[in-house]
Every structure is written in C-alpha cells, then in structure tokens.
Scaffold this motif. Structure first.
Motif, PDB file in Angstrom:
ATOM      1  N   ASP A   1       0.848  -1.108  -0.116  1.00 48.12           N
ATOM      2  CA  ASP A   1      -0.027   0.106  -0.037  1.00 48.12           C
ATOM      3  C   ASP A   1       0.867   1.290  -0.001  1.00 48.12           C
ATOM      4  O   ASP A   1       0.368   2.444  -0.699  1.00 48.12           O
ATOM      5  N   ALA A   2       2.002   1.179   0.763  1.00 47.25           N
ATOM      6  CA  ALA A   2       2.873   2.241   0.807  1.00 47.25           C
ATOM      7  C   ALA A   2       3.687   2.680  -0.604  1.00 47.25           C
ATOM      8  O   ALA A   2       4.102   3.571  -0.654  1.00 47.25           O
TER       9      ALA A   2
ATOM     10  N   ASN B   1      11.347   5.208  10.418  1.00 45.30           N
ATOM     11  CA  ASN B   1      10.220   6.209  10.015  1.00 45.30           C
ATOM     12  C   ASN B   1       9.227   5.811   9.590  1.00 45.30           C
ATOM     13  O   ASN B   1       8.274   6.739   9.333  1.00 45.30           O
ATOM     14  N   GLY B   2       8.967   4.592   9.551  1.00 47.33           N
ATOM     15  CA  GLY B   2       7.462   4.035   9.206  1.00 47.33           C
ATOM     16  C   GLY B   2       7.613   3.717   7.454  1.00 47.33           C
ATOM     17  O   GLY B   2       8.469   4.466   6.711  1.00 47.33           O
ATOM     18  N   VAL B   3       6.909   2.865   7.122  1.00 47.23           N
ATOM     19  CA  VAL B   3       6.811   2.389   5.586  1.00 47.23           C
ATOM     20  C   VAL B   3       6.131   3.640   4.704  1.00 47.23           C
ATOM     21  O   VAL B   3       6.410   3.567   3.589  1.00 47.23           O
ATOM     22  N   GLU B   4       5.446   4.748   5.404  1.00 45.89           N
ATOM     23  CA  GLU B   4       4.877   5.760   4.673  1.00 45.89           C
ATOM     24  C   GLU B   4       5.878   6.424   4.005  1.00 45.89           C
ATOM     25  O   GLU B   4       5.827   7.099   2.950  1.00 45.89           O
ATOM     26  N   ARG B   5       7.147   6.171   4.327  1.00 46.53           N
ATOM     27  CA  ARG B   5       8.282   6.877   4.019  1.00 46.53           C
ATOM     28  C   ARG B   5       8.406   6.349   2.235  1.00 46.53           C
ATOM     29  O   ARG B   5       8.859   7.288   1.333  1.00 46.53           O
TER      30      ARG B   5
ATOM     31  N   THR C   1      21.597  -1.986  -1.803  1.00 52.29           N
ATOM     32  CA  THR C   1      21.117  -2.144  -0.322  1.00 52.29           C
ATOM     33  C   THR C   1      22.104  -1.472   0.749  1.00 52.29           C
ATOM     34  O   THR C   1      23.446  -1.739   0.335  1.00 52.29           O
ATOM     35  N   SER C   2      22.002  -0.825   1.784  1.00 50.53           N
ATOM     36  CA  SER C   2      22.556  -0.330   2.573  1.00 50.53           C
ATOM     37  C   SER C   2      22.812   1.292   2.460  1.00 50.53           C
ATOM     38  O   SER C   2      23.418   1.689   1.427  1.00 50.53           O
ATOM     39  N   GLY C   3      22.028   2.021   3.380  1.00 52.45           N
ATOM     40  CA  GLY C   3      22.081   3.310   3.376  1.00 52.45           C
ATOM     41  C   GLY C   3      21.247   4.068   2.378  1.00 52.45           C
ATOM     42  O   GLY C   3      21.227   5.530   2.243  1.00 52.45           O
ATOM     43  N   VAL C   4      20.173   3.515   1.839  1.00 51.27           N
ATOM     44  CA  VAL C   4      19.083   4.383   0.952  1.00 51.27           C
ATOM     45  C   VAL C   4      17.996   4.718   2.147  1.00 51.27           C
ATOM     46  O   VAL C   4      17.200   3.850   2.469  1.00 51.27           O
ATOM     47  N   HIS C   5      17.945   6.007   2.042  1.00 49.41           N
ATOM     48  CA  HIS C   5      17.071   6.785   2.937  1.00 49.41           C
ATOM     49  C   HIS C   5      16.132   7.799   2.559  1.00 49.41           C
ATOM     50  O   HIS C   5      15.278   8.145   2.957  1.00 49.41           O
TER      51      HIS C   5
ATOM     52  N   ASN D   1      19.182  -1.539 -10.819  1.00 50.97           N
ATOM     53  CA  ASN D   1      17.668  -1.603 -11.248  1.00 50.97           C
ATOM     54  C   ASN D   1      16.988  -1.339 -10.256  1.00 50.97           C
ATOM     55  O   ASN D   1      15.879  -0.905 -10.437  1.00 50.97           O
ATOM     56  N   VAL D   2      17.215  -1.694  -9.041  1.00 50.22           N
ATOM     57  CA  VAL D   2      16.405  -1.040  -7.637  1.00 50.22           C
ATOM     58  C   VAL D   2      17.167  -0.714  -6.657  1.00 50.22           C
ATOM     59  O   VAL D   2      18.376  -1.049  -6.838  1.00 50.22           O
ATOM     60  N   ALA D   3      16.568   0.152  -5.805  1.00 44.86           N
ATOM     61  CA  ALA D   3      16.976   0.362  -4.384  1.00 44.86           C
ATOM     62  C   ALA D   3      16.323  -0.152  -3.361  1.00 44.86           C
ATOM     63  O   ALA D   3      15.142   0.005  -3.167  1.00 44.86           O
ATOM     64  N   MET D   4      17.030  -0.859  -2.362  1.00 52.67           N
ATOM     65  CA  MET D   4      16.281  -1.529  -1.268  1.00 52.67           C
ATOM     66  C   MET D   4      16.398  -0.816  -0.162  1.00 52.67           C
ATOM     67  O   MET D   4      17.270  -0.032   0.133  1.00 52.67           O
ATOM     68  N   MET D   5      15.391  -0.892   0.666  1.00 46.26           N
ATOM     69  CA  MET D   5      15.348  -0.037   1.856  1.00 46.26           C
ATOM     70  C   MET D   5      15.002  -0.919   3.033  1.00 46.26           C
ATOM     71  O   MET D   5      13.915  -1.720   3.067  1.00 46.26           O
ATOM     72  N   ALA D   6      15.555  -0.712   4.334  1.00 48.72           N
ATOM     73  CA  ALA D   6      15.177  -1.470   5.550  1.00 48.72           C
ATOM     74  C   ALA D   6      15.167  -0.408   6.545  1.00 48.72           C
ATOM     75  O   ALA D   6      14.195   0.131   7.173  1.00 48.72           O
ATOM     76  N   SER D   7      16.443   0.006   6.808  1.00 51.81           N
ATOM     77  CA  SER D   7      16.466   1.117   8.157  1.00 51.81           C
ATOM     78  C   SER D   7      15.725   2.270   7.914  1.00 51.81           C
ATOM     79  O   SER D   7      15.008   2.533   9.142  1.00 51.81           O
ATOM     80  N   GLU D   8      15.604   2.879   6.956  1.00 55.56           N
ATOM     81  CA  GLU D   8      14.611   4.023   6.783  1.00 55.56           C
ATOM     82  C   GLU D   8      13.130   3.672   7.175  1.00 55.56           C
ATOM     83  O   GLU D   8      12.473   4.588   8.066  1.00 55.56           O
TER      84      GLU D   8
END
Ligand SMILES: Cc1cc2nc3c(=O)[nH]c(=O)nc-3n(C[C@H](O)[C@H](O)[C@H](O)COP(=O)(O)O)c2cc1C
Length: 337
Positions: free
Chosen positions: A35-36, A274-278, A245-249, A263-270
């Motif tokens: 959804d995000a 700060n929530g998936v709405e990011r 992956t690593s540091g995509v905020h 091809n893609v940027a992966m995100m976990a920490s952010e």
C-alpha cells in the motif's frame, strides 16, 4: 512520470524494493508495504542453520523418540523473536502471494553447499517470484585462502541454481580481493542479479559485564557510497541486474542508485525507523526532482553516472583517492596542520 524498472526479469512499477527485514514477518505489514508503494518485497531470511537444526531435530525424534529435547535445538541461537521455522516460512510466502500483487522474493541465508539448499526449490514451489541468496560469511580460519572462500560462494550459488527455475539474486559482502572478478563469476554461475552489499554488524564489548555484545545499528545515507561506487563500476560489465542495499534513506539516494546503474534500491533501516509511509514520500520526491531536472523516466537516467558513462571514469578508482585526500581543508584556525 515513468518510474518503472525491471529486476531479475520482473517488471516493477518503481525502483523501491523493501529489503529483507522484520517488516516481512507478518502478512499485514507486507500488505502495508504494498500500500505504501513498494514495488516488491524481499522476505526476511530463512537460515541454513535453522534448516539444519530442523532436520536434525526430526531425525532425532524419528530415531530416539519424541519425549526428549533434541540436541539440535541448542545448535542455533534461539531466533524465536526474529524468525519462524522453515515450514511456517514457506506458508508465509504462500500467504503473501495471495495477499499482495507485487512480487515476493524469498530469502535464503547460508554459506555451504548441502541439503539445506533444497529449500530454494520449496521457496519456489511456495510461489516466490524470485530468490535472494544471502551469503553472509566471515572467514576467520587462518588456513582458508581468499580463493577457498570464493569457491565456497560459487559452489553455493551453483547448488541453489540447480534447484530452481526462478531468478536468483546473490547478496554479497564487499570484502573480496576483487569484487569485479567475483561479480562476473557469480553471474557466470547463474546469479541473475547481485545485491550490493551485506552490512556486517560489528559486535561491541560491554566493559561493565565483560561480554561481547551484538549491536544492531540502523544505517545512515553515507553508507550507500560503497554500493553506489560498485554499482557504477559493475554497470554494463556483468550480465546480471544490480540492487543497492545499505544506506538508502531518501529520494536522492534512490536517484543516485539509478544513475549509478542499479535496477532497484532496497530499503530497510529508513522504513523501520520512520515507517513504511516513507516509500510514498520518497517516490513523490523522486517525481518532483525528475520534473525539475527534466527526466521523463527512470530508464532514461539508469547508468547515466556509471563508470562507463561519466566523463572522468577515474573518479571511481584510485585517482579519486588521491583527489579526495587532497581535497581536505581544515575546518578552522584550530585545525591547522
Ligand atoms: C532488523 C533487521 C533485520 C534484517 N534481517 C535480514 C534478513 O533476514 N536477511 C537479509 O538478507 N538481510 C536482513 N537485514 C539486512 C537488510 O535487508 C539490509 O540489507 C540492510 O539493513 C541494509 O539496508 P538499510 O541500510 O536500508 O537498512 C536486516 C536488517 C535489519 C535492520
């Protein structure tokens, strides 16, 4: 604005993929990621040690009896808080596939060739669109050479590849004598993509209790520089896709990842912080930036700042090191050297 990209043969509506993390523990949070605006979700990992412990436990119960505790249960640190067993993992993938329309990428985490790699097939049968193989290995044996370690990586990839028809991405560390050689060989062994890079969590020392303590610190944007550089160097030189992956905020991080050639940027920490709405905010920020700088599509910017395409390719190499050292200027009078 056309944010579409492709990764591992999968057409994706935008380049933001949710990286393996606790955000994929529950169907509900996988739905929230969709959804995000996430274009795909990498599931948290199923670990080789878990699979081995499970089969040891099963053997034990079958041969000795079910009323005692299997020794195997103590081999692996209790991951009850993080993870479920192999069967529930496969079930979760099945349910995730029913619950969302975006691709679901299973994740296997291990280092050796062996029976556990058959889970790659089970993950495929559970419906995963692709598989991410995370080889998280820290060689500490003083008799193990770099070449031995590299062969170990290649063997695991070949082993997993044999079990599945779905695309396989390999998540690697940056600690090789020659990342470029390794990247090419992994692609030759059947990796359809590389995920750059695993973040190694460095343990700390608790001085009061004299204990070595695990410490998980979330990333900061600066950490993206390492995968960014290597995506830029590898773009167009190996056959597989690239994920950072690593540091995509931020939107700027995703834009830079695309320009480097990912091809893609992966995100976990952010997302954890700060929530998936990011994801939605970042996609909006990307569109605004692209409008201002007159880009119509992500495809148009992909690789535009890769080593192949920049005016000064040496900026990604040793020359950059000399330049960077030379660029240092003391911050104020007290910093005079
Ligand atoms: C709490 C937590 C759990 C994670 N679990 C996994 C995992 O199960 N498998 C995996 O490959 N990576 C795992 N990762 C690593 C992330 O997928 C990602 O590669 C790493 O955090 C760097 O990206 P980031 O800077 O966006 O956080 C985990 C990260 C965090 C913070």
């Amino acid at each position: 604005m056309d944010l579409r990209t492709h990764y591992l043969g999968l057409p994706l509506k935008n380049p933001i993929v949710a990286s393996a993390s606790p955000l994929s523990h529950e169907i509900d949070s996988i739905r929230k990621l969709e959804d995000a605006g996430a274009s795909a979700v990498v599931m948290y990992s199923l670990f080789e040690e878990q699979i081995d412990a499970e089969s040891e436990r099963l053997d034990y119960y079958l041969t000795v009896g079910a009323d005692t505790n299997a020794e195997a249960t103590t081999y692996f640190p209790d991951m009850g808080g993080y993870n479920v067993g192999p069967d529930q993992y496969l079930e979760l993938i099945e349910k995730a596939k029913e619950a969302v329309d975006i691709p679901i990428i299973g994740s296997l985490n291990g280092v050796s060739s062996g029976g556990w790699t058959r889970y790659a097939r089970l993950i495929e049968e559970a419906g995963a669109d692709a598989l991410e193989l995370n080889i998280y290995y820290l060689p500490t044996d003083t008799h193990l050479s770099g070449a031995d370690v590299e062969h170990m990586y290649l063997n695991v990839v070949a082993d997993v590849r044999r079990h599945v028809d779905i695309p396989v991405a390999v998540k690697i560390s940056p600690y090789f004598s020659s990342i470029a050689w390794m990247a090419r060989r992994l692609a030759e062994e059947g990796a359809d993509g590389l995920v750059l890079f695993n973040r190694f969590y460095q343990p700390d020392i608790d001085l009061a209790n004299l204990e070595v303590t695990p410490a998980l610190a979330l990333s900061i944007s600066h950490e993206m520089r390492l995968p960014l550089r290597w995506a830029a160097i590898l773009y167009g030189r190996i056959s597989g896709d690239l994920a950072i992956t690593s540091g995509v905020h931020t939107e700027y991080d995703v834009l830079k990842a695309m320009m480097a050639g990912a091809n893609v940027a992966m995100m976990a920490s952010e997302l954890l912080k700060n929530g998936v709405e990011r994801i939605g905010e970042i996609l909006g920020g990307m569109e605004r930036w692209m409008q201002e700088y007159e880009y119509d599509s992500v495809a148009q910017m992909r690789g535009s700042m890769s080593q192949r395409n920049v005016e000064q390719p040496a900026a990604f190499e040793r020359a950059n090191y000399l330049k960077v050292l030379d660029s240092y200027r003391p911050a104020g009078p007290s910093m005079r050297i």
